[in-house]
Design a protein around this motif. Structure first.
Motif, PDB file in Angstrom:
ATOM      1  N   ASP A 441       0.557  -1.130  -0.368  1.00  0.00           N
ATOM      2  CA  ASP A 441       1.796  -0.555  -0.905  1.00  0.00           C
ATOM      3  C   ASP A 441       3.004  -1.396  -0.503  1.00  0.00           C
ATOM      4  O   ASP A 441       3.961  -1.537  -1.276  1.00  0.00           O
ATOM      5  CB  ASP A 441       1.967   0.884  -0.414  1.00  0.00           C
ATOM      6  CG  ASP A 441       0.957   1.832  -1.044  1.00  0.00           C
ATOM      7  OD1 ASP A 441       0.353   1.450  -2.061  1.00  0.00           O
ATOM      8  OD2 ASP A 441       0.761   2.938  -0.506  1.00  0.00           O
ATOM      9  N   VAL A 442       2.980  -1.950   0.712  1.00  0.00           N
ATOM     10  CA  VAL A 442       4.085  -2.786   1.170  1.00  0.00           C
ATOM     11  C   VAL A 442       4.141  -4.073   0.356  1.00  0.00           C
ATOM     12  O   VAL A 442       5.221  -4.543  -0.035  1.00  0.00           O
ATOM     13  CB  VAL A 442       3.935  -3.105   2.677  1.00  0.00           C
ATOM     14  CG1 VAL A 442       5.087  -3.981   3.144  1.00  0.00           C
ATOM     15  CG2 VAL A 442       3.873  -1.827   3.494  1.00  0.00           C
ATOM     16  N   VAL A 443       2.974  -4.662   0.079  1.00  0.00           N
ATOM     17  CA  VAL A 443       2.920  -5.866  -0.754  1.00  0.00           C
ATOM     18  C   VAL A 443       3.506  -5.571  -2.131  1.00  0.00           C
ATOM     19  O   VAL A 443       4.303  -6.353  -2.668  1.00  0.00           O
ATOM     20  CB  VAL A 443       1.471  -6.385  -0.871  1.00  0.00           C
ATOM     21  CG1 VAL A 443       1.388  -7.521  -1.883  1.00  0.00           C
ATOM     22  CG2 VAL A 443       0.948  -6.850   0.482  1.00  0.00           C
ATOM     23  N   ASP A 444       3.144  -4.432  -2.702  1.00  0.00           N
ATOM     24  CA  ASP A 444       3.647  -4.064  -4.031  1.00  0.00           C
ATOM     25  C   ASP A 444       5.161  -3.861  -4.023  1.00  0.00           C
ATOM     26  O   ASP A 444       5.866  -4.307  -4.939  1.00  0.00           O
ATOM     27  CB  ASP A 444       2.958  -2.789  -4.524  1.00  0.00           C
ATOM     28  CG  ASP A 444       1.529  -3.035  -4.966  1.00  0.00           C
ATOM     29  OD1 ASP A 444       1.184  -4.200  -5.222  1.00  0.00           O
ATOM     30  OD2 ASP A 444       0.747  -2.069  -5.037  1.00  0.00           O
ATOM     31  N   SER A 445       5.670  -3.185  -3.001  1.00  0.00           N
ATOM     32  CA  SER A 445       7.113  -2.932  -2.972  1.00  0.00           C
ATOM     33  C   SER A 445       7.894  -4.215  -2.710  1.00  0.00           C
ATOM     34  O   SER A 445       8.979  -4.422  -3.279  1.00  0.00           O
ATOM     35  CB  SER A 445       7.443  -1.880  -1.899  1.00  0.00           C
ATOM     36  OG  SER A 445       7.087  -2.319  -0.601  1.00  0.00           O
ATOM     37  N   ALA A 446       7.348  -5.111  -1.885  1.00  0.00           N
ATOM     38  CA  ALA A 446       8.014  -6.396  -1.652  1.00  0.00           C
ATOM     39  C   ALA A 446       8.046  -7.213  -2.933  1.00  0.00           C
ATOM     40  O   ALA A 446       9.053  -7.851  -3.261  1.00  0.00           O
ATOM     41  CB  ALA A 446       7.294  -7.170  -0.548  1.00  0.00           C
ATOM     42  N   ARG A 447       6.957  -7.173  -3.694  1.00  0.00           N
ATOM     43  CA  ARG A 447       6.913  -7.892  -4.963  1.00  0.00           C
ATOM     44  C   ARG A 447       7.951  -7.314  -5.939  1.00  0.00           C
ATOM     45  O   ARG A 447       8.651  -8.060  -6.630  1.00  0.00           O
ATOM     46  CB  ARG A 447       5.519  -7.807  -5.588  1.00  0.00           C
ATOM     47  CG  ARG A 447       5.449  -8.469  -6.973  1.00  0.00           C
ATOM     48  CD  ARG A 447       4.134  -8.247  -7.674  1.00  0.00           C
ATOM     49  NE  ARG A 447       3.068  -8.989  -7.049  1.00  0.00           N
ATOM     50  CZ  ARG A 447       2.126  -8.471  -6.273  1.00  0.00           C
ATOM     51  NH1 ARG A 447       2.119  -7.160  -6.045  1.00  0.00           N
ATOM     52  NH2 ARG A 447       1.198  -9.213  -5.730  1.00  0.00           N
TER      53      ARG A 447
END
Length: 672
Positions: A441-447
């Motif tokens: 989820d963190v990877v997705d939000s950073a993207r």
């Protein structure tokens, strides 16, 4: 660019940034290189180049004419736009920093080198625990990428020397549409001007620095999916649903495609083109038997028999002895002022935001040597506001292993990312996905925030730009930022394993929670083993994710491929190895060098195994000889079989004999 030019750029930034604004005449008078130029025209040209470099760096340089005297030009750095470029949480900043480590910055182009420095200029603190648990990626770090990415963004054509699988290099002129990552490798898809057709190029086969050419004239397709384009290269009208028998816990990639359980001995593959199915089956032929369709089964048997026959006799070595050694392409990586300058600004910003920083911490954060860092600090020491006295120069100290920087407030700024740098960072983010686990989820939000910043939106939830154009969705940028679909399926299947691994990495050293008991399916032997391990760190190699751990069964550190951890077991489960009959295991590395003869369809093996030497035969069509130094035996045998006759192992004899044994066994299963 020479260090003198970097000093001048830094002095210009410090001089403009130290005051509300400065007029052009005063700036030209106080900057020594402008004042000492051979002519006013030379000073003007120098300043125009410097302005372009400062803007490209990501600093909001503003040019204004005096309202009372239009002949007077003022310059300033827009402080209203020099705050945080990305509004990131600690976790989002950490995964972006981890994504920047996907690149070997010493070998990559300017965009990749600048990304890490610009992230550090944001002034955030990373979560050390999360950073330790995110894998260091392995995206190909190639100096040709930056000009290719720039050509896509600018809509221009490029020309370069390219070595195809069929022989000598030739000059290609291309209008690139997509520069993307697939399975850890970079590809270029675009319009080949000489062949007047779309073509795909593998970036690692480009043997010269791409040169910028004319503006692109061919309309770019509205949507280009790199995975689909590469998939069509093995397409065929001959499509069937294949029925397969496989050993439990083996042929994992085939099971992913079929959606079959790990224990199932029989399953059906989805409807696939015959060339695709043949390649997949041959790659796992040690563990599988194709049952239907009958014609495909017969072909598999014939291919394996041919491979065995070819390796049973003595190899023909006359072509190897007469082949010319292929020189390694030497693509010069030219340091740019923007690369050096972004690092200098980041050094100053990073240190000032923390007061003082250990020299070792700073070298690790920037991924530079201590010698290079000291050189950077020496440059800072001689620069400053040239419109004031010596007391306004930057103060830099690094004695006793502690770095301090003072009197450099104009450098305490966040540097914005260009579209090219953002694309490089998005590709790095993709390498984290197969092993993201609970951080997905963190990877997705950073993207999402990175995409929003690229599109110029204030918030990632606002999916339109100022001119009304839609922000690309994650699916729409898949061709340039994500690994292939197989990696995603593997990640889904390994979610439970990843969660347990991340929990073990977070646990206190020596605690019961820091260890796991796993069932592992190795690629080099039948059956599975039960092992108790203590995870140390995650690593990524292309689309594959690995776990480095201490293994009690081996009594040493071992590297486990995550998708081969097939089961988590209770802590008290006894450890065990499978009983393997003589000749069934293909364990370890080959002792010494291996020579291969490769046809065009087998050249990928040299790239996959990072061949130490290549030779091109004369008078023999498209034949290449590759030397591999101590390759791992099991994947080498699998690759030779997967090539379906396009590769022959010439030496040593032991490798040829192993290939004969495996190929004969597979042929017997498919011809009985």
């Amino acid at each position: 660019m020479a260090a003198k030019s970097v000093e001048r750029l830094l002095n210009v930034i410090m001089t403009i940034g130290s005051r509300r604004r400065i007029d052009r005449a005063k700036l030209f008078a106080v900057i020594p290189d402008y004042a000492e130029a051979v002519s006013d025209q030379a000073a003007e040209r120098m300043f125009e180049r410097d302005k372009a470099a400062i803007i490209e760096l990501g600093l909001p340089l503003v040019t204004e004419r005096d309202v009372l005297d239009e002949n007077t030009v003022h310059y300033r750095i827009d402080t209203a736009r020099s705050g945080a470029v990305l509004d990131l949480t600690t976790e989002e900043y950490t995964v972006l920093l981890a994504a920047s480590r996907a690149w070997d910055t010493a070998a990559a182009g300017g965009a990749a080198r600048r990304v890490r420095a610009k992230l550090l200029s944001l002034g955030h603190d990373a979560d050390p625990d999360l950073l330790r648990r995110t894998p260091r990626g392995a995206v190909e770090s190639l100096p040709v990428l930056t000009p290719l990415l720039e050509a896509v963004v600018a809509g221009r054509s490029v020309h370069f020397m390219y070595r195809s699988t069929h022989g000598a290099p030739s000059r290609r002129r291309v209008e690139p549409w997509v520069v993307g990552v697939l399975d850890g490798h970079w590809y270029i898809h675009g319009w080949d001007l000489d062949r007047a057709a779309p073509r795909v190029f593998r970036a690692s086969r480009i043997e010269s620095f791409p040169s910028d050419a004319a503006a692109a004239t061919r309309p770019r397709p509205e949507r280009t999916d790199l995975a689909d384009v590469l998939g069509t290269m093995l397409d065929s009208d001959d499509r069937e649903v294949a029925t397969v028998r496989a050993a439990p816990y083996k042929a994992l990639s085939l099971r992913d495609r079929a959606g079959a359980s790990l224990e199932a001995e029989g399953f059906r593959l989805p409807r696939l083109p015959r060339p695709v199915a043949r390649r997949l089956l041959l790659a796992d032929v040690r563990w599988v038997e194709l049952q239907e369709p009958a014609l495909w089964r017969e072909e598999i048997g014939e291919v394996l028999t041919s491979i065995a026959d070819r390796h049973e006799g003595e190899p023909e070595l006359s072509g190897l002895d007469g082949a010319a050694v292929r020189p390694s392409p030497r693509i010069r990586i030219t340091p740019q002022s923007g690369d050096h300058l972004s690092r200098l600004i980041s050094v100053a910003s990073y240190v000032m935001s923390r007061g003082e920083v250990a020299l070792s911490e700073l070298t690790e954060a920037l991924d530079v040597s201590e010698k290079q860092l000291v050189t950077d600090l020496q440059v800072l020491f001689v620069c400053g506001d040239m419109g004031a006295g010596w007391e306004d120069l930057i103060e830099a100290e690094w004695e006793h292993g502690t770095v301090r920087v003072r009197n450099a407030e104009p450098l305490r700024r966040a540097l914005s990312l260009s579209a090219v740098e953002s694309t490089a960072l998005l590709a790095g983010l993709a390498t984290l996905e197969p092993a993201a686990g609970q951080a997905e989820d963190v990877v997705d939000s950073a993207r999402a925030k990175l995409l929003a910043a690229v599109a110029g939106t204030a918030e990632p939830g606002d999916q339109s730009t100022a001119d009304g154009a839609e922000v690309p969705t994650r699916a729409e940028i898949a061709e340039a930022t994500t690994a292939d679909e197989m990696a995603a399926r593997t990640a889904d299947r390994a979610e439970q394993v990843l969660g347990a691994v991340h929990a073990a990495l977070r646990a206190a050293p020596g605690s019961e929670e820091a260890s796991l008991t796993i069932r592992y399916s190795s690629s080099d032997r039948p059956g599975t083993s039960v092992r108790r391990i203590r995870p140390l760190r995650l690593e990524t190699d292309g689309a594959r994710s690995y776990l480095l751990a201490h293994c009690e069964l081996a009594g040493a550190e071992r590297r486990f491929r995550l998708d081969r951890v097939v089961e988590l077991l209770p802590a008290g489960t006894p450890m065990s190895r499978p009983e393997v009959a003589h000749g069934e295991a293909l364990a370890g590395r080959v002792d010494g060098e291996v020579w291969l003869r490769l046809g065009p369809a087998g050249h990928w093996i040299a790239e996959s195994f990072a061949a130490a030497e290549l030779r091109d035969a004369e008078g023999e069509e498209a034949a290449t000889y590759a030397r591999l130094d101590s390759p791992v035996l099991a994947p080498l045998v699998d690759a030779v079989l997967e090539s379906a006759g396009a590769a022959e192992a010439l030496s040593p004899r032991e490798v040829r004999d192993t290939i004969v044994t495996v190929a004969r066994g597979g042929a017997e299963r498919h011809t009985r």
